[in-house]
Every structure is written in C-alpha cells, then in structure tokens.
Design a protein around this motif. Sequence first.
Motif, PDB file in Angstrom:
ATOM      1  N   VAL A 160       0.825  -1.213   0.000  1.00  0.00           N
ATOM      2  CA  VAL A 160       0.000   0.000   0.000  1.00  0.00           C
ATOM      3  C   VAL A 160       0.856   1.259   0.000  1.00  0.00           C
ATOM      4  CG1 VAL A 160      -1.648   1.344   1.375  1.00  0.00           C
ATOM      5  CG2 VAL A 160      -2.004  -1.113   1.037  1.00  0.00           C
ATOM      6  N   GLU A 161       1.890   1.256   0.822  1.00  0.00           N
ATOM      7  CA  GLU A 161       2.749   2.435   0.935  1.00  0.00           C
ATOM      8  C   GLU A 161       3.839   2.489  -0.131  1.00  0.00           C
ATOM      9  OE1 GLU A 161       2.180   4.945   3.042  1.00  0.00           O
ATOM     10  OE2 GLU A 161       0.459   3.888   3.921  1.00  0.00           O
ATOM     11  N   ARG A 162       4.000   1.380  -0.865  1.00  0.00           N
ATOM     12  CA  ARG A 162       5.037   1.274  -1.907  1.00  0.00           C
ATOM     13  C   ARG A 162       6.427   1.580  -1.349  1.00  0.00           C
ATOM     14  NH1 ARG A 162       1.700   3.881  -6.947  1.00  0.00           N
ATOM     15  NH2 ARG A 162       0.129   2.243  -6.947  1.00  0.00           N
ATOM     16  N   ILE A 163       6.753   0.827  -0.289  1.00  0.00           N
ATOM     17  CA  ILE A 163       8.044   0.995   0.366  1.00  0.00           C
ATOM     18  C   ILE A 163       8.746  -0.359   0.419  1.00  0.00           C
ATOM     19  CG2 ILE A 163       7.380   3.011   1.737  1.00  0.00           C
ATOM     20  CD1 ILE A 163       6.725   1.186   4.065  1.00  0.00           C
ATOM     21  N   SER A 164      10.012  -0.338   0.805  1.00  0.00           N
ATOM     22  CA  SER A 164      10.779  -1.577   0.891  1.00  0.00           C
ATOM     23  C   SER A 164      10.301  -2.407   2.082  1.00  0.00           C
ATOM     24  CB  SER A 164      12.268  -1.265   1.046  1.00  0.00           C
ATOM     25  OG  SER A 164      12.519  -0.708   2.317  1.00  0.00           O
ATOM     26  N   LEU A 165      10.668  -3.670   2.067  1.00  0.00           N
ATOM     27  CA  LEU A 165      10.302  -4.555   3.173  1.00  0.00           C
ATOM     28  C   LEU A 165      10.875  -4.062   4.507  1.00  0.00           C
ATOM     29  CD1 LEU A 165       8.831  -7.077   4.123  1.00  0.00           C
ATOM     30  CD2 LEU A 165      10.863  -8.401   3.521  1.00  0.00           C
ATOM     31  N   PRO A 166      12.151  -3.682   4.577  1.00  0.00           N
ATOM     32  CA  PRO A 166      12.671  -3.155   5.856  1.00  0.00           C
ATOM     33  C   PRO A 166      11.918  -1.902   6.327  1.00  0.00           C
ATOM     34  CG  PRO A 166      14.494  -3.753   4.435  1.00  0.00           C
ATOM     35  CD  PRO A 166      13.243  -3.849   3.605  1.00  0.00           C
ATOM     36  N   GLU A 167      11.553  -1.030   5.387  1.00  0.00           N
ATOM     37  CA  GLU A 167      10.789   0.167   5.763  1.00  0.00           C
ATOM     38  C   GLU A 167       9.416  -0.221   6.301  1.00  0.00           C
ATOM     39  OE1 GLU A 167      12.239   3.691   2.790  1.00  0.00           O
ATOM     40  OE2 GLU A 167      11.155   2.004   1.875  1.00  0.00           O
ATOM     41  N   ALA A 168       8.782  -1.203   5.669  1.00  0.00           N
ATOM     42  CA  ALA A 168       7.473  -1.668   6.125  1.00  0.00           C
ATOM     43  C   ALA A 168       7.579  -2.308   7.505  1.00  0.00           C
ATOM     44  CB  ALA A 168       6.883  -2.653   5.117  1.00  0.00           C
ATOM     45  N   GLU A 169       8.632  -3.075   7.731  1.00  0.00           N
ATOM     46  CA  GLU A 169       8.834  -3.683   9.051  1.00  0.00           C
ATOM     47  C   GLU A 169       9.001  -2.609  10.119  1.00  0.00           C
ATOM     48  OE1 GLU A 169      12.192  -6.147   8.131  1.00  0.00           O
ATOM     49  OE2 GLU A 169      10.934  -7.879   7.651  1.00  0.00           O
ATOM     50  N   ASN A 170       9.785  -1.574   9.815  1.00  0.00           N
ATOM     51  CA  ASN A 170       9.977  -0.475  10.767  1.00  0.00           C
ATOM     52  C   ASN A 170       8.666   0.259  11.023  1.00  0.00           C
ATOM     53  OD1 ASN A 170      12.704  -0.975  11.139  1.00  0.00           O
ATOM     54  ND2 ASN A 170      13.313   0.413   9.497  1.00  0.00           N
ATOM     55  N   LEU A 171       7.910   0.503   9.960  1.00  0.00           N
ATOM     56  CA  LEU A 171       6.622   1.172  10.100  1.00  0.00           C
ATOM     57  C   LEU A 171       5.688   0.347  10.975  1.00  0.00           C
ATOM     58  CD1 LEU A 171       4.909   3.591   9.220  1.00  0.00           C
ATOM     59  CD2 LEU A 171       4.235   2.273   7.203  1.00  0.00           C
ATOM     60  N   PHE A 172       5.671  -0.956  10.774  1.00  0.00           N
ATOM     61  CA  PHE A 172       4.845  -1.849  11.576  1.00  0.00           C
ATOM     62  C   PHE A 172       5.266  -1.807  13.042  1.00  0.00           C
ATOM     63  CE2 PHE A 172       4.035  -5.951  13.579  1.00  0.00           C
ATOM     64  CZ  PHE A 172       2.673  -6.081  13.364  1.00  0.00           C
ATOM     65  N   MET A 173       6.555  -1.870  13.292  1.00  0.00           N
ATOM     66  CA  MET A 173       7.062  -1.873  14.662  1.00  0.00           C
ATOM     67  C   MET A 173       6.789  -0.547  15.378  1.00  0.00           C
ATOM     68  SD  MET A 173       7.990  -4.889  15.117  1.00  0.00           S
ATOM     69  CE  MET A 173       8.732  -4.767  16.722  1.00  0.00           C
ATOM     70  N   ASP A 174       6.757   0.544  14.625  1.00  0.00           N
ATOM     71  CA  ASP A 174       6.462   1.852  15.219  1.00  0.00           C
ATOM     72  C   ASP A 174       4.993   1.974  15.593  1.00  0.00           C
ATOM     73  OD1 ASP A 174       9.079   2.639  14.993  1.00  0.00           O
ATOM     74  OD2 ASP A 174       8.770   3.776  13.142  1.00  0.00           O
ATOM     75  N   GLY A 175       4.146   1.166  14.968  1.00  0.00           N
ATOM     76  CA  GLY A 175       2.713   1.205  15.244  1.00  0.00           C
ATOM     77  C   GLY A 175       2.013   2.248  14.403  1.00  0.00           C
ATOM     78  N   PRO A 176       0.694   2.201  14.441  1.00  0.00           N
ATOM     79  CA  PRO A 176      -0.074   3.163  13.653  1.00  0.00           C
ATOM     80  C   PRO A 176       0.125   4.583  14.181  1.00  0.00           C
ATOM     81  CG  PRO A 176      -1.531   1.732  14.927  1.00  0.00           C
ATOM     82  CD  PRO A 176      -0.137   1.254  15.151  1.00  0.00           C
ATOM     83  N   VAL A 177       0.025   5.538  13.300  1.00  0.00           N
ATOM     84  CA  VAL A 177       0.215   6.938  13.650  1.00  0.00           C
ATOM     85  C   VAL A 177      -1.156   7.557  13.914  1.00  0.00           C
ATOM     86  CG1 VAL A 177       1.073   9.169  12.858  1.00  0.00           C
ATOM     87  CG2 VAL A 177       2.270   7.067  12.218  1.00  0.00           C
ATOM     88  N   TYR A 178      -1.289   8.154  15.085  1.00  0.00           N
ATOM     89  CA  TYR A 178      -2.523   8.849  15.444  1.00  0.00           C
ATOM     90  C   TYR A 178      -2.215  10.311  15.644  1.00  0.00           C
ATOM     91  CZ  TYR A 178      -4.347   4.197  16.348  1.00  0.00           C
ATOM     92  OH  TYR A 178      -4.738   2.890  16.226  1.00  0.00           O
ATOM     93  N   SER A 179      -3.135  11.155  15.229  1.00  0.00           N
ATOM     94  CA  SER A 179      -2.951  12.590  15.422  1.00  0.00           C
ATOM     95  C   SER A 179      -3.172  12.939  16.886  1.00  0.00           C
ATOM     96  CB  SER A 179      -3.939  13.367  14.550  1.00  0.00           C
ATOM     97  OG  SER A 179      -5.261  13.188  15.045  1.00  0.00           O
TER      98      SER A 179
END
Length: 94
Positions: free
Chosen positions: A53-72
Amino acid sequence: MTYIEDEELIDGLYNFLDEVLSRSVGTFERIDRVGIILDVLMPEALIKALQTVERISLPEAENLFMDGPVYSECEREEFDKLVLQQLEAKGKHH
C-alpha cells in the motif's frame, strides 16, 4: 498494534490465515495455531500489506509496523476523553 479496526475484517484475515496454515502443516495437535496466526502470520501479512500500500521496501514496512499506527494529537485527545468518560460512568475515576 492495531492496524485493522473492523472486527469482520480481522476475523476474515484470521480465517484466511488459519486456512493457509491448515494447508501448510495440516492439523497437528502439538502446534499453537492461534499463537502462530496472531504472532507470526498476521504481523507478516500486515507488513506485506504496508509494503504494498505504501510502496516501500520490506525493511521500511517492518519499521513502520514496529512503530505502530500513527494517530494525530486530536485522535489521542478524543480517545483519552472517551476513556475518562467510561471510567467516570463506572464510578472508578477519583
């Protein structure tokens, strides 16, 4: 970490992953099916979805997942208010 808030969607993904697991390993009594699905397969599926969905690399996606969803900040404040209201309604807030 919650990336999917729709219970039906979560159930559908769980059932799909359960079917994938059944096809892969059969119905072994010794494995913790729920643990494998929730701790291994579901995070991997969500990481792959983030990557796509984000069109990013696997390591970037793993980091994004580990950081958790972003809430305002507004979403966080609204959540905090909701929790306080529920606690006050139950009489547990001092």
